[in-house]
Design an enzyme around this catalytic site. Structure first.
Site, PDB file in Angstrom:
ATOM      1  CG  HIS A  28      -1.969  -1.023   1.216  1.00 28.38           C
ATOM      2  ND1 HIS A  28      -3.032  -1.009   0.335  1.00 28.38           N
ATOM      3  CD2 HIS A  28      -2.139  -2.131   1.965  1.00 28.38           C
ATOM      4  CE1 HIS A  28      -3.797  -2.058   0.548  1.00 28.38           C
ATOM      5  NE2 HIS A  28      -3.279  -2.768   1.532  1.00 28.38           N
ATOM      6  CB  CYS A  60     -13.720   0.793   5.513  1.00 31.79           C
ATOM      7  SG  CYS A  60     -13.742  -0.448   4.218  1.00 31.79           S
ATOM      8  CG  HIS A 100     -10.532  -0.876   7.638  1.00 27.43           C
ATOM      9  ND1 HIS A 100     -10.325   0.368   7.104  1.00 27.43           N
ATOM     10  CD2 HIS A 100     -11.431  -0.717   8.618  1.00 27.43           C
ATOM     11  CE1 HIS A 100     -11.050   1.245   7.759  1.00 27.43           C
ATOM     12  NE2 HIS A 100     -11.742   0.618   8.679  1.00 27.43           N
ATOM     13  CG  HIS A 101      -8.533  -3.495   1.504  1.00 33.70           C
ATOM     14  ND1 HIS A 101      -7.693  -2.796   0.686  1.00 33.70           N
ATOM     15  CD2 HIS A 101      -7.749  -4.134   2.374  1.00 33.70           C
ATOM     16  CE1 HIS A 101      -6.452  -3.030   1.019  1.00 33.70           C
ATOM     17  NE2 HIS A 101      -6.449  -3.844   2.050  1.00 33.70           N
TER      18      HIS A 101
END
Length: 101
Positions: A28, A60, A100-101
């Site tokens: 990321h 999220c 959490h995407h």
């Protein structure tokens, strides 16, 4: 289901070593990882553009300890991949991976 079908009797719980921030930035952007480190429910209004950019908020949610949570499940995903690559396990499951995407 895991308990009702007795599958837990055949499972091994693996607690991986926590990954570093630098390891997380291999997958990321620095901006995203830094955002996860600084965002919390108290300062969300200061980061509205970032929330939209990174698609964080509704599905999220932001919560205290968000970065640590992401770091923990990332550790599970990377640790599981290592175990597969080293043929230590045939199957690995990270129940929280990618939440959490």
């Amino acid at each position: 289901l895991v308990v009702n079908y007795g599958l837990y009797r055949e499972m091994e719980v693996f607690r991986p070593k926590p990954v570093s921030r630098d390891q997380m930035t291999r997958f990321h952007s620095d901006d995203y990882i830094n955002f996860l480190r600084i965002i919390n429910p108290d300062n969300m209004s200061e980061y509205l553009r970032h929330l939209q950019r990174f698609n964080v908020g509704e599905d999220c949610p932001v919560f205290d300890g968000l970065f640590e949570f992401c770091q923990l499940y990332t550790s599970g995903s990377i640790g599981g991949a290592v175990r597969l690559n080293k043929a230590q396990n045939d199957i690995v499951i990270n129940w929280a991976g990618g939440l959490h995407h």
